[in-house]
Design a protein around this motif. Structure first.
Motif, PDB file in Angstrom:
ATOM      1  N   ILE A 154       0.984  -1.303  -0.090  1.00 35.43           N
ATOM      2  CA  ILE A 154      -0.142  -0.114   0.008  1.00 35.43           C
ATOM      3  C   ILE A 154       0.848   1.101   0.316  1.00 35.43           C
ATOM      4  O   ILE A 154       1.709   1.595   0.909  1.00 35.43           O
ATOM      5  CB  ILE A 154      -0.916  -0.037   1.362  1.00 35.43           C
ATOM      6  CG1 ILE A 154      -1.801  -1.180   1.337  1.00 35.43           C
ATOM      7  CG2 ILE A 154      -1.593   1.251   1.127  1.00 35.43           C
ATOM      8  CD1 ILE A 154      -2.725  -1.388   0.312  1.00 35.43           C
ATOM      9  N   GLY A 155       0.617   1.908  -1.023  1.00 38.92           N
ATOM     10  CA  GLY A 155       1.493   3.116  -1.052  1.00 38.92           C
ATOM     11  C   GLY A 155       0.710   4.580  -1.024  1.00 38.92           C
ATOM     12  O   GLY A 155      -0.686   4.371  -1.042  1.00 38.92           O
ATOM     13  N   PRO A 156       1.317   5.582  -1.270  1.00 38.81           N
ATOM     14  CA  PRO A 156       0.439   6.820  -1.076  1.00 38.81           C
ATOM     15  C   PRO A 156      -0.709   6.889  -2.055  1.00 38.81           C
ATOM     16  O   PRO A 156      -1.662   7.544  -1.782  1.00 38.81           O
ATOM     17  CB  PRO A 156       1.608   8.043  -1.227  1.00 38.81           C
ATOM     18  CG  PRO A 156       2.620   7.352  -1.340  1.00 38.81           C
ATOM     19  CD  PRO A 156       2.561   5.969  -1.154  1.00 38.81           C
ATOM     20  N   ASP A 157      -0.424   6.474  -3.299  1.00 34.41           N
ATOM     21  CA  ASP A 157      -1.458   6.403  -4.400  1.00 34.41           C
ATOM     22  C   ASP A 157      -2.344   5.229  -4.361  1.00 34.41           C
ATOM     23  O   ASP A 157      -3.065   5.039  -5.282  1.00 34.41           O
ATOM     24  CB  ASP A 157      -0.789   6.575  -5.741  1.00 34.41           C
ATOM     25  CG  ASP A 157       0.012   7.888  -5.743  1.00 34.41           C
ATOM     26  OD1 ASP A 157      -0.278   8.760  -5.300  1.00 34.41           O
ATOM     27  OD2 ASP A 157       1.365   7.883  -6.591  1.00 34.41           O
ATOM     28  N   GLY A 158      -2.439   4.316  -3.359  1.00 33.06           N
ATOM     29  CA  GLY A 158      -3.135   3.327  -3.311  1.00 33.06           C
ATOM     30  C   GLY A 158      -2.530   2.078  -3.561  1.00 33.06           C
ATOM     31  O   GLY A 158      -1.189   2.103  -3.311  1.00 33.06           O
ATOM     32  N   PRO A 159      -3.081   0.943  -3.678  1.00 33.18           N
ATOM     33  CA  PRO A 159      -2.420  -0.434  -3.487  1.00 33.18           C
ATOM     34  C   PRO A 159      -1.606  -0.564  -4.757  1.00 33.18           C
ATOM     35  O   PRO A 159      -2.039  -0.324  -5.885  1.00 33.18           O
ATOM     36  CB  PRO A 159      -3.700  -1.358  -3.320  1.00 33.18           C
ATOM     37  CG  PRO A 159      -5.026  -0.476  -3.827  1.00 33.18           C
ATOM     38  CD  PRO A 159      -4.558   0.828  -3.607  1.00 33.18           C
ATOM     39  N   GLY A 160      -0.737  -1.590  -4.461  1.00 33.52           N
ATOM     40  CA  GLY A 160       0.246  -1.998  -5.605  1.00 33.52           C
ATOM     41  C   GLY A 160      -0.076  -3.535  -5.937  1.00 33.52           C
ATOM     42  O   GLY A 160      -1.257  -3.878  -5.562  1.00 33.52           O
ATOM     43  N   THR A 161       0.518  -4.059  -6.706  1.00 32.94           N
ATOM     44  CA  THR A 161       0.254  -5.604  -7.282  1.00 32.94           C
ATOM     45  C   THR A 161       0.325  -6.457  -6.282  1.00 32.94           C
ATOM     46  O   THR A 161       1.098  -6.414  -5.406  1.00 32.94           O
ATOM     47  CB  THR A 161       1.309  -5.943  -8.367  1.00 32.94           C
ATOM     48  OG1 THR A 161       1.004  -4.712  -9.284  1.00 32.94           O
ATOM     49  CG2 THR A 161       0.882  -7.186  -9.076  1.00 32.94           C
ATOM     50  N   THR A 162      -0.762  -7.269  -6.028  1.00 30.70           N
ATOM     51  CA  THR A 162      -0.666  -8.235  -5.011  1.00 30.70           C
ATOM     52  C   THR A 162       0.320  -9.453  -5.293  1.00 30.70           C
ATOM     53  O   THR A 162       0.165  -9.760  -6.482  1.00 30.70           O
ATOM     54  CB  THR A 162      -2.177  -9.011  -4.739  1.00 30.70           C
ATOM     55  OG1 THR A 162      -3.039  -7.955  -4.507  1.00 30.70           O
ATOM     56  CG2 THR A 162      -2.024  -9.793  -3.854  1.00 30.70           C
ATOM     57  N   PHE A 163       0.797 -10.224  -4.411  1.00 29.00           N
ATOM     58  CA  PHE A 163       1.710 -11.126  -4.623  1.00 29.00           C
ATOM     59  C   PHE A 163       1.322 -12.075  -3.362  1.00 29.00           C
ATOM     60  O   PHE A 163       0.742 -11.603  -2.489  1.00 29.00           O
ATOM     61  CB  PHE A 163       3.155 -10.823  -4.566  1.00 29.00           C
ATOM     62  CG  PHE A 163       3.716 -10.529  -3.278  1.00 29.00           C
ATOM     63  CD1 PHE A 163       4.557 -11.136  -2.513  1.00 29.00           C
ATOM     64  CD2 PHE A 163       3.639  -8.953  -2.933  1.00 29.00           C
ATOM     65  CE1 PHE A 163       5.143 -10.678  -1.119  1.00 29.00           C
ATOM     66  CE2 PHE A 163       4.196  -8.605  -1.951  1.00 29.00           C
ATOM     67  CZ  PHE A 163       4.927  -9.240  -1.051  1.00 29.00           C
ATOM     68  N   VAL A 164       1.540 -13.484  -3.641  1.00 25.83           N
ATOM     69  CA  VAL A 164       0.990 -14.442  -2.600  1.00 25.83           C
ATOM     70  C   VAL A 164       2.156 -15.330  -2.171  1.00 25.83           C
ATOM     71  O   VAL A 164       3.113 -15.632  -3.148  1.00 25.83           O
ATOM     72  CB  VAL A 164      -0.158 -15.405  -2.981  1.00 25.83           C
ATOM     73  CG1 VAL A 164      -0.535 -16.339  -2.118  1.00 25.83           C
ATOM     74  CG2 VAL A 164      -1.093 -14.540  -3.576  1.00 25.83           C
ATOM     75  N   VAL A 165       2.308 -15.607  -1.093  1.00 25.64           N
ATOM     76  CA  VAL A 165       3.510 -16.229  -0.524  1.00 25.64           C
ATOM     77  C   VAL A 165       3.041 -17.610   0.054  1.00 25.64           C
ATOM     78  O   VAL A 165       1.914 -17.714   0.941  1.00 25.64           O
ATOM     79  CB  VAL A 165       4.248 -15.619   0.712  1.00 25.64           C
ATOM     80  CG1 VAL A 165       5.294 -16.432   1.210  1.00 25.64           C
ATOM     81  CG2 VAL A 165       4.820 -14.369   0.012  1.00 25.64           C
ATOM     82  N   GLY A 166       3.672 -18.771  -0.090  1.00 31.16           N
ATOM     83  CA  GLY A 166       3.323 -20.031   0.496  1.00 31.16           C
ATOM     84  C   GLY A 166       4.352 -20.463   1.310  1.00 31.16           C
ATOM     85  O   GLY A 166       5.670 -20.320   0.830  1.00 31.16           O
ATOM     86  N   ALA A 167       4.293 -20.458   2.631  1.00 28.26           N
ATOM     87  CA  ALA A 167       5.793 -21.101   3.435  1.00 28.26           C
ATOM     88  C   ALA A 167       5.204 -21.890   4.590  1.00 28.26           C
ATOM     89  O   ALA A 167       4.102 -22.496   4.594  1.00 28.26           O
ATOM     90  CB  ALA A 167       6.149 -19.607   4.157  1.00 28.26           C
TER      91      ALA A 167
END
Length: 166
Positions: free
Chosen positions: A119-132
């Motif tokens: 989340i930046g000042p201009d809104g959300p960026g690209t979602t990524f997903v982590v599996g751990a």
């Protein structure tokens, strides 16, 4: 109806294991609650709640998933700073628990997946997903179970952790 007690020779019906001592239903629930409390704390950026999960001198290695390795207090400070601009929701599954013969220590392994949104000042960026997967050594304290050591292993990643949008 009482839940079945785990067998000493392999997985119980709830997915836990026992080695030497049976995993009581109460211990299993307390450990699962501890692991879920971690997910809630990190997702909500609730660092005071995180303090109820780890021993103050716990060792924690999250370097395999883009984090750092060190002592809990150092990792907590790093997360507070670095995760402030990310929204996430952890999903926890495949929890296995082993209690030592004396009942004072345990190990737990669990799988986690988390969609993460910068989340930046201009809104959300690209979602990524982590599996751990989390590999924990736990200790029984006067305040309940706590993590004394955590090693995170990367299982997969969809997308890559981008920088926070500007």
């Amino acid at each position: 109806m009482n839940p079945p007690e785990p067998r000493a020779d392999g997985p119980d019906e709830a997915g836990g294991t026992a080695s030497g001592a049976s995993v009581s239903f109460a211990d299993r629930l307390a450990i699962e609650d501890l692991l879920i409390r971690y997910c809630t704390a990190i997702d909500d950026h609730d660092w005071a709640l995180m303090d109820t999960v780890f021993e103050p001198d716990a060792l924690w290695d999250s370097s395999a998933v883009g984090g750092v390795a060190g002592v809990y207090r150092e990792i907590r400070a790093w997360q507070e700073r670095e995760l402030a601009s990310f929204a996430m929701t952890h999903h926890l599954s495949n929890i296995t628990v082993t209690i030592d013969g004396a009942g004072a220590t345990a190990t737990a392994t669990s799988y986690a997946s988390a969609p993460i949104i910068p989340i930046g000042p201009d809104g959300p960026g690209t979602t990524f997903v982590v599996g751990a997967s989390y590999h924990d050594r736990l200790v029984r304290t006067a305040d309940g179970w706590r993590i004394a050591e955590r090693i995170e292993r990367s299982r997969w990643m969809l997308g890559g952790p981008p920088s926070v949008p500007t």
